[in-house]
Design a protein around this motif. Structure first.
Motif, PDB file in Angstrom:
ATOM      1  N   VAL A   1      -3.271   6.085  11.112  1.00  0.00           N
ATOM      2  CA  VAL A   1      -4.405   5.892  10.217  1.00  0.00           C
ATOM      3  C   VAL A   1      -5.606   6.705  10.688  1.00  0.00           C
ATOM      4  O   VAL A   1      -6.283   7.364   9.887  1.00  0.00           O
ATOM      5  CB  VAL A   1      -4.768   4.394  10.118  1.00  0.00           C
TER       6      VAL A   1
ATOM      7  N   ASN B   1      -8.074  -2.453   5.268  1.00  0.00           N
ATOM      8  CA  ASN B   1      -8.010  -1.211   4.493  1.00  0.00           C
ATOM      9  C   ASN B   1      -9.279  -0.992   3.677  1.00  0.00           C
ATOM     10  O   ASN B   1      -9.741   0.147   3.522  1.00  0.00           O
ATOM     11  CB  ASN B   1      -6.787  -1.232   3.576  1.00  0.00           C
TER      12      ASN B   1
ATOM     13  N   PHE C   1       0.867  -1.178   0.000  1.00  0.00           N
ATOM     14  CA  PHE C   1       0.000   0.000   0.000  1.00  0.00           C
ATOM     15  C   PHE C   1       0.906   1.231   0.000  1.00  0.00           C
ATOM     16  O   PHE C   1       1.016   1.956   0.986  1.00  0.00           O
ATOM     17  CB  PHE C   1      -0.936  -0.018   1.206  1.00  0.00           C
TER      18      PHE C   1
ATOM     19  N   LYS D   1      -2.829   6.864   4.867  1.00  0.00           N
ATOM     20  CA  LYS D   1      -4.185   6.498   5.294  1.00  0.00           C
ATOM     21  C   LYS D   1      -4.403   4.995   5.347  1.00  0.00           C
ATOM     22  O   LYS D   1      -5.447   4.538   5.791  1.00  0.00           O
ATOM     23  CB  LYS D   1      -5.225   7.148   4.383  1.00  0.00           C
ATOM     24  N   TYR D   2      -3.422   4.231   4.878  1.00  0.00           N
ATOM     25  CA  TYR D   2      -3.557   2.776   4.852  1.00  0.00           C
ATOM     26  C   TYR D   2      -2.637   2.090   5.854  1.00  0.00           C
ATOM     27  O   TYR D   2      -1.513   2.561   6.105  1.00  0.00           O
ATOM     28  CB  TYR D   2      -3.246   2.236   3.457  1.00  0.00           C
TER      29      TYR D   2
ATOM     30  N   ASP E   1     -11.814   2.182   3.866  1.00  0.00           N
ATOM     31  CA  ASP E   1     -12.279   2.949   2.694  1.00  0.00           C
ATOM     32  C   ASP E   1     -13.805   3.020   2.648  1.00  0.00           C
ATOM     33  O   ASP E   1     -14.395   4.049   2.324  1.00  0.00           O
ATOM     34  CB  ASP E   1     -11.773   2.306   1.413  1.00  0.00           C
TER      35      ASP E   1
END
Length: 297
Positions: free
Chosen positions: A249, A287, A68, A78-79, A291
Motif C-alpha cells: 500500500v 482505506n 476492495f 492501493k487498498y 484516501d
C-alpha cells in the motif's frame, strides 16, 4: 341460563377483541416506540445501520466488511484487502454465512469434463492453499503452506492397497489433480502417482496428506487472510495481515511505510471488553483514511 349459541358468540367476540388489542399494541404501538427511541441522539447511527459516509456519500457500514477489488475481482493494489468471504458472491449482507467446511474437507469435487459450466468445488484445504498462494504473490512473500502443492492445491493422495488398508500398494492417485495433469509428486512408496478422473470415488483408498515445502506456523500469510469468517461479513482483519499489506500500500500510494503503520495503529480495534478475541483493524476506515491522506497531498 345462557344457551350454547350465546356462549359461542361471546367467546368469539372476546377473541376478536383480544386480537385487535394485541395487534395495536404489538403491531403498531411497540414498533413506533422502538423507532422513536432508536432515533434519539447516540442511537440513530446504530439503528440506521452504522453507515459510513465519505464526501456526503454512503460508502459502507462500520459493521459489514466489503471487497476492495476491481470489476474482474482482482485486488486494487492501493487498498488494504479484507479477509475472504463466503457470503453469497462475497460480502453479500443478504446471504450472511460461512462455508460450513471443516478440517476434514480435504478432497475436491472435480469438474465434469462433459459440462463446460461445471467448475467443481474446492475443499477447504485447496481454498486455503490457493488463497495463501495468491496473497503471497500479491504481497511478495512466500505463501506456500503445509499440505499444499506448489500451484495452490491440496496435496492429498488416495493410496489403494491389495487388501483393505494393508498389504502391497496397488495404486496411488493425486485426488485433487484432475487429468490430464502431472501429479505433484511422481511416486509414493515406490508406486507411480497418477492424476484423478472425474466420477471416481477415491475414498476407497487410504487418504494421505503429503507435507510439502510449506513452513507451517511460520508462514508469512496469517490465517485470517486465507479463511472466511463465520458470518462472511467481518469488517476487520488481524494486525498481522494489515502489517503484511502495508509495504504494498505504501509503495503504490507513494507514501512512507511509517505513515501507513501509524494509520494501522490508529484504526486498530482492541479486544472486546479488553480480554475477548484479538485486536483487529477496521479495513474500510483505514482505506478511507488513506484516501483522505492522498487527497490532501
Amino acid at each position: 341460563m345462557l344457551n350454547n349459541r350465546t356462549v359461542w358468540v361471546r367467546q368469539y367476540l372476546a377473541a376478536i377483541r383480544a386480537l385487535l388489542v394485541l395487534t395495536v399494541v404489538t403491531g403498531l404501538l411497540y414498533p413506533l416506540v422502538v423507532l422513536v427511541i432508536a432515533q434519539l441522539p447516540g442511537l440513530k447511527s446504530h439503528a440506521d445501520g452504522s453507515l459510513v459516509k465519505a464526501g456526503g456519500t454512503v460508502v459502507g457500514s462500520a459493521l459489514l466488511g466489503q471487497s476492495f477489488t476491481d470489476a474482474t475481482g482482482n485486488p486494487i493494489p492501493k487498498y488494504f484487502q479484507t479477509r475472504p468471504s463466503d457470503a453469497g458472491a462475497g460480502y453479500d449482507p443478504t446471504a450472511s454465512a460461512g462455508s460450513n467446511l471443516g478440517p476434514e474437507s480435504i478432497i475436491d469435487t472435480l469438474a465434469d469434463p462433459a459440462n463446460s459450466k461445471d467448475a467443481g468445488k474446492q475443499s477447504l484445504l485447496t481454498q486455503v492453499c490457493s488463497r495463501s498462494m495468491a496473497v503471497g504473490q500479491l504481497e511478495g512473500v512466500d505463501g506456500q503452506r503445509p499440505y499444499c502443492t506448489t500451484d495452490g492445491i491440496g496435496a492429498v493422495l488416495s493410496v489403494v492397497h491389495d487388501v483393505g488398508l494393508a498389504g502391497p500398494i496397488k495404486s496411488v492417485v493425486a485426488v485433487n489433480q484432475e487429468c490430464p495433469t502431472k501429479p505433484f509428486i511422481a511416486t509414493y512408496d515406490g508406486v507411480a502417482v497418477t492424476c484423478a478422473t472425474f466420477g471416481v470415488d477415491y475414498r476407497i483408498g487410504k487418504i494421505v496428506l503429503v507435507h510439502g515445502p510449506g513452513k507451517g506456523t511460520d508462514n508469512a500469510v496469517p490465517a485470517d487472510a486465507v479463511t472466511a469468517s463465520a458470518s462472511g461479513l467481518d469488517p476487520d482483519i488481524s494486525v498481522a495481515y494489515a502489517n503484511l499489506q502495508a509495504p504494498r500500500v505504501a509503495k503504490t500510494r507513494g507514501i512512507s511505510l511509517a505513515v501507513v503503520h501509524k494509520l494501522i495503529s490508529q484504526h486498530t480495534v482492541g479486544r472486546t471488553f479488553g480480554f475477548i478475541g484479538s485486536p483487529g483493524v477496521d479495513v474500510l476506515q483505514l482505506n478511507l483514511a488513506l484516501d483522505k491522506l492522498s487527497g490532501a497531498t
